[in-house]
Design an enzyme around this catalytic site. Sequence first.
Site, PDB file in Angstrom:
ATOM      1  N   ASP A  82       0.852  -1.190   0.000  1.00 58.48           N
ATOM      2  CA  ASP A  82       0.000   0.000   0.000  1.00 58.48           C
ATOM      3  C   ASP A  82       0.892   1.246   0.000  1.00 58.48           C
ATOM      4  O   ASP A  82       1.799   1.376   0.841  1.00 58.48           O
ATOM      5  CB  ASP A  82      -0.868  -0.052   1.275  1.00 58.48           C
ATOM      6  N   ASP A 104       2.842   5.034  -5.444  1.00 53.28           N
ATOM      7  CA  ASP A 104       2.068   6.252  -5.240  1.00 53.28           C
ATOM      8  C   ASP A 104       2.925   7.456  -5.639  1.00 53.28           C
ATOM      9  O   ASP A 104       3.656   8.022  -4.829  1.00 53.28           O
ATOM     10  CB  ASP A 104       1.631   6.355  -3.774  1.00 53.28           C
ATOM     11  N   GLU A 134      -1.457   5.930  -8.599  1.00 48.42           N
ATOM     12  CA  GLU A 134      -2.436   6.932  -8.124  1.00 48.42           C
ATOM     13  C   GLU A 134      -2.288   8.222  -8.906  1.00 48.42           C
ATOM     14  O   GLU A 134      -1.182   8.698  -9.148  1.00 48.42           O
ATOM     15  CB  GLU A 134      -2.237   7.203  -6.622  1.00 48.42           C
ATOM     16  N   ASN A 254     -10.286   0.401  -0.177  1.00 54.76           N
ATOM     17  CA  ASN A 254      -9.257   0.308   0.867  1.00 54.76           C
ATOM     18  C   ASN A 254      -9.804   0.632   2.253  1.00 54.76           C
ATOM     19  O   ASN A 254     -10.435   1.679   2.439  1.00 54.76           O
ATOM     20  CB  ASN A 254      -8.133   1.310   0.567  1.00 54.76           C
ATOM     21  N   ILE A 255      -9.513  -0.247   3.186  1.00 52.38           N
ATOM     22  CA  ILE A 255     -10.058  -0.078   4.540  1.00 52.38           C
ATOM     23  C   ILE A 255      -8.971  -0.305   5.587  1.00 52.38           C
ATOM     24  O   ILE A 255      -8.415  -1.404   5.686  1.00 52.38           O
ATOM     25  CB  ILE A 255     -11.226  -1.054   4.765  1.00 52.38           C
TER      26      ILE A 255
HETATM   27  P1  13P Z   1      -9.090   4.640   5.485  1.00 50.24           P
HETATM   28  O1  13P Z   1      -8.260   5.539   6.344  1.00 50.24           O
HETATM   29  O2  13P Z   1     -10.362   5.321   5.084  1.00 50.24           O
HETATM   30  O3  13P Z   1      -9.331   3.318   6.101  1.00 50.24           O
HETATM   31  O4  13P Z   1      -8.273   4.381   4.127  1.00 50.24           O
HETATM   32  C1  13P Z   1      -7.251   3.415   4.075  1.00 50.24           C
HETATM   33  C2  13P Z   1      -6.459   3.486   2.828  1.00 50.24           C
HETATM   34  O5  13P Z   1      -6.789   4.145   1.865  1.00 50.24           O
HETATM   35  C3  13P Z   1      -5.223   2.693   2.795  1.00 50.24           C
HETATM   36  O6  13P Z   1      -4.503   2.907   1.618  1.00 50.24           O
HETATM   37  O1  G3H Z   2      -3.136   4.840   3.664  1.00 52.80           O
HETATM   38  C1  G3H Z   2      -2.838   4.747   4.843  1.00 52.80           C
HETATM   39  C2  G3H Z   2      -3.114   3.497   5.582  1.00 52.80           C
HETATM   40  O2  G3H Z   2      -4.153   3.704   6.513  1.00 52.80           O
HETATM   41  C3  G3H Z   2      -1.870   2.999   6.231  1.00 52.80           C
HETATM   42  O3  G3H Z   2      -1.551   3.778   7.334  1.00 52.80           O
HETATM   43  O4  G3H Z   2       0.841   4.335   6.942  1.00 52.80           O
HETATM   44  O5  G3H Z   2      -0.166   4.466   9.251  1.00 52.80           O
HETATM   45  O6  G3H Z   2       0.248   2.240   8.167  1.00 52.80           O
HETATM   46  P1  G3H Z   2      -0.061   3.701   7.966  1.00 52.80           P
HETATM   47 ZN    ZN Z   3      -4.574   4.878   0.860  1.00 58.26          ZN
END
Ligand code: 13P
Ligand code: G3H
Ligand code: ZN
Length: 309
Positions: A82, A104, A134, A254-255
């Site tokens: 991610d 990204d 993105e 994404n969650i």
């Molecule tokens: P949320 O903060 O809405 O859960 O989004 C998570 C996300 O986009 C991770 O890439």
């Molecule tokens: O996009 C962000 C996600 O919620 C991941 O968060 O970078 O704190 O692990 P993090």
């Molecule tokens: Zn994200």
Amino acid sequence: MALITSKQMFEKAISSNYAIGAFNVNNMEIIQGIVEAAKEENSPLILQVSAGARKYAKPIYLVKLVEAAMDDSGLDIVLHLDHGEDFEICKKCVDDGFTSVMIDGSKHSFNENIELTKRVVDYAHSKGVVVEAELGKLAGVEDDVNVNAKDATYTDPDQAAEFVEKTGVDSLAIAIGTSHGAYKFKGEPKLDFQRLKKISELMPDTPLVLHGASTVLPQFVEMCNKYGGKIPGAQGVPEEMLREAAKYNICKINIDTDLRLAMTASIRNNFAENPSEFDPRKYLGPARSAIKEMVQHKIKTVLGSSHKR
Ligand code: 13P
Ligand code: G3H
Ligand code: ZN
């Protein structure tokens, strides 16, 4: 069972108007809760790891935990990076066995984003790994997004088509008004569905990704606040909007925030009600169950991915 790419998953999701949940994972309980839910729902599943998660848990632990979850559950899983911010982290994850990476480049200029994304695509594809990129910037709650600001930050449909064409990327994360975290909207939640519709019309075969898609479920916010938390006014993307987005080629949702809230609400509740308990299994176990229940609810009633494996 195996670690798989999202290619076929997305093709099916696009043609049948449902979405697949991409859940952020940071430790064993989070992984187990999500995977148990996906198994019970017989749902396709993407587990994603951020740079922060890699730093927190060490990459090898997360990869091994996901492999264990796969072996234990019998599910095929997509293991996704991610928000990879540069070529090096994407390459590292490809080499470590991830089946999907996100580059990204949204903070760069359009041309630099294309150049960086293309470099990652070339490397990842040579190893059979798929790539998400993105284009556009996610809004922040402090951003008062007027029409001009929207055009400056939200994804431009024509640019999106050019970007996908020039990079050969497998899926594209777009900006239509969501943001990361628990404070997504000051007043009424609003997403730019017109823009989403236009993007999906211009590139009907490209899977689109919605970041910042947590709903910030009120029951967890209330439970956190009831048991000593301080997150007043937290607000996310209403479930109805996510269902609508899935109709326009959003096939990865994404969650992360909803997982954090479910886990924290459960732990706060437990600490308050069982002050003499100090066995971590006694509060991490219920937190894992809270995650499972929440993810199952999403798969069944929001994403529509039950029985789509
Ligand atoms: P949320 O903060 O809405 O859960 O989004 C998570 C996300 O986009 C991770 O890439
Ligand atoms: O996009 C962000 C996600 O919620 C991941 O968060 O970078 O704190 O692990 P993090
Ligand atoms: Zn994200």
